[in-house]
Design an enzyme around this catalytic site. Structure first.
Site, PDB file in Angstrom:
ATOM      1  N   CYS A 250       0.851  -1.206   0.000  1.00  0.00           N
ATOM      2  CA  CYS A 250       0.000   0.000   0.000  1.00  0.00           C
ATOM      3  C   CYS A 250       0.879   1.245   0.000  1.00  0.00           C
ATOM      4  CB  CYS A 250      -0.880   0.067   1.248  1.00  0.00           C
ATOM      5  SG  CYS A 250      -1.819  -1.404   1.576  1.00  0.00           S
ATOM      6  N   ARG A 255       3.312   6.296  -1.740  1.00  0.00           N
ATOM      7  CA  ARG A 255       4.566   7.044  -1.927  1.00  0.00           C
ATOM      8  C   ARG A 255       4.707   7.529  -3.359  1.00  0.00           C
ATOM      9  NH1 ARG A 255       8.109   2.489   1.369  1.00  0.00           N
ATOM     10  NH2 ARG A 255       7.656   3.305   3.450  1.00  0.00           N
ATOM     11  N   GLU A 375       5.196   8.052   5.605  1.00  0.00           N
ATOM     12  CA  GLU A 375       5.356   7.095   4.502  1.00  0.00           C
ATOM     13  C   GLU A 375       6.833   6.775   4.261  1.00  0.00           C
ATOM     14  OE1 GLU A 375       2.671   6.223   2.322  1.00  0.00           O
ATOM     15  OE2 GLU A 375       1.136   7.607   3.033  1.00  0.00           O
ATOM     16  N   ASP A 379      15.525   9.579   5.650  1.00  0.00           N
ATOM     17  CA  ASP A 379      16.661   8.682   5.891  1.00  0.00           C
ATOM     18  C   ASP A 379      16.320   7.229   5.553  1.00  0.00           C
ATOM     19  OD1 ASP A 379      18.258  10.733   6.753  1.00  0.00           O
ATOM     20  OD2 ASP A 379      17.780  10.479   8.875  1.00  0.00           O
TER      21      ASP A 379
END
Ligand code: FAD
Length: 396
Positions: A250, A255, A375, A379
């Protein structure tokens, strides 16, 4: 300085004539959403954000526009568009506000997508048409107070109790939670496998307290999901998935939408700064005539153009079913960082006016501090790219 820059018609930057690559359908979808945003969102968004108001009153219109889960099939009441059309929709909505885009993309990518992808036919037919129209709104519960970047450690759990499960635990930082009718929730079963399930508001022991005091995403409602011995009927489990790949699948979809959306926020900041630079006079010249300000604008349009090309190509790969999670991570990370940097530079270019709500920049800047965190943080996406190219896991 007059305030005309803030209200002047928006000009979308397209330095490399990317429009030549968009189909007529893409452009039509984009224009429809752009017009709606200009008419229904732009006049109010600063007030909504300042007053911490999530514009749920727009939900029926958004449903009518067809932008909840627009890439899902028409047989479930969705628009059946391709991934590039989905991307440009996210771009246009986030040009207005990342919070509004969050409401729309959570519904489409994190609620409708898992029900479509992992749900039974019965679940699809029960929920998807209502979610597409906005009659029903959803949220997605993955993050927990002690497990953010590392969701695999989650402690929310279900125990088998015959014809139902008993759910206990808590989720936090959940967009749409305070008003959602349903929640797609991820929890571990007794063997430690992650399972997805659909919770409905009103189930005993299920509550959704709001999170207050945010300086970011103020036009989006955020809350917790608390489960105190909630009885979850077995037919509410998403049958076709188990394991962390469920929620991660998902997140790939969401994203991808964020990668496009961040370009929208960057375009809004660039457009505002460019207008301002041409109009604002200091030392008898428009500030846009000074090299230092031109450097900022030249770098902004360069970075926007690179992000547009990256994202368009990613859209093609998504359409062909070839985009990898790591490619999506790269685009999310790059584009959000790009947008945040542009928002910061644009804010400086507006001087004192840059901190006001007369212009959208400070709001975008604050919003993007969330977008760079949720999301998958900046980093974490870097670590994903690092692992992809080296084959070595640097997470632990
Ligand atoms: C407004 C808002 C809305 C949100 N909406 C949702 C939603 O709808 N649903 C949902 O499930 N979640 C949602 N989230 C949660 C979001 O996804 C998490 O905040 C995010 O994943 C980071 O988790 P964390 O906040 O616990 O930070 P942490 O995981 O505690 O990270 C803190 C810092 O440590 C770094 N870090 C962590 N692990 C490593 C490592 N291995 N190596 C190097 N650095 C590391 C991180 O990059 C970060 O900088 C939302 C968050 C916000 C702020």
């Amino acid at each position: 300085m007059s305030k005309t820059s803030a209200v002047a018609p928006y000009t979308a930057p397209d330095y490399y004539q990317l429009d030549d690559l968009f189909t007529e359908d893409h452009k039509m979808v984009r224009q429809t959403v752009r017009d709606w945003v200009d008419r229904r969102v732009m006049p109010h968004i600063e007030d909504w954000a300042q007053n911490n108001h999530c514009p749920t009153e727009l939900i029926p219109e958004i449903g009518e526009l067809g932008i909840f889960g627009p890439a899902l099939p028409t047989e479930y009441g969705c628009a059946g568009l391709d991934q590039i059309a989905y991307g440009v929709i996210m771009q246009e909505v986030e040009r207005a506000d990342s919070g509004l885009r969050s409401m729309v993309s959570v519904q489409g990518s994190l609620v409708m997508y898992p029900i479509y992808k992992y749900g039974s036919e019965e679940q699809r037919r029960k929920y998807l048409p209502k979610l597409a129209s906005g009659e029903m709104m959803g949220c997605f519960g993955l993050t927990e107070p002690d497990f953010g970047s590392n969701p695999g450690g989650m402690i929310t759990n279900i125990k088998d109790a015959g014809d139902h499960y008993i759910l206990n635990g808590a989720k936090t930082w959940i967009s749409n939670a305070p008003f959602a009718h349903i929640a797609v929730v991820w929890a571990k079963d007794e063997s430690g496998r992650i399972r997805g399930m659909i919770l409905e508001r009103g189930m005993e022991g299920f509550s959704t307290p709001s999170i207050h005091n945010k300086w970011s995403l103020r036009a989006s409602a955020t809350g917790e999901l608390v489960f105190d011995n909630v009885k979850v009927p077995k037919e509410n489990i998403l049958p076709n998935i188990s394991g962390l790949k469920g929620p991660l699948g998902c997140l790939d979809s969401a994203r991808y939408g964020i990668a496009w959306g961040a370009i929208g926020a960057a375009m809004a900041c660039y457009d505002t700064a460019l207008r301002y630079a041409k109009e604002r006079i200091q030392f008898d010249r428009p500030i846009g005539a000074f090299q230092l300000q031109q450097k900022k604008l030249a770098e902004m349009i360069t970075e926007i153009t690179k992000a547009q090309l990256l994202t368009y190509r990613l859209g093609q790969l998504k359409n062909e079913g070839r985009a990898t999670s790591a490619q999506v991570s790269m685009a999310k990370r790059n584009n959000v960082d790009m947008a945040l940097h542009i928002a910061r530079e644009a804010r400086q270019m507006l001087g004192g006016m840059g901190i006001t709500g007369e212009y959208p920049i400070m709001r975008h800047l604050m919003n993007l501090e969330t977008v760079i965190t949720y999301e998958g943080t900046h980093d974490i996406h870097l670590l994903i790219t690092g692992m992809d190219v080296t084959g070595l896991n640097a997470f632990k």
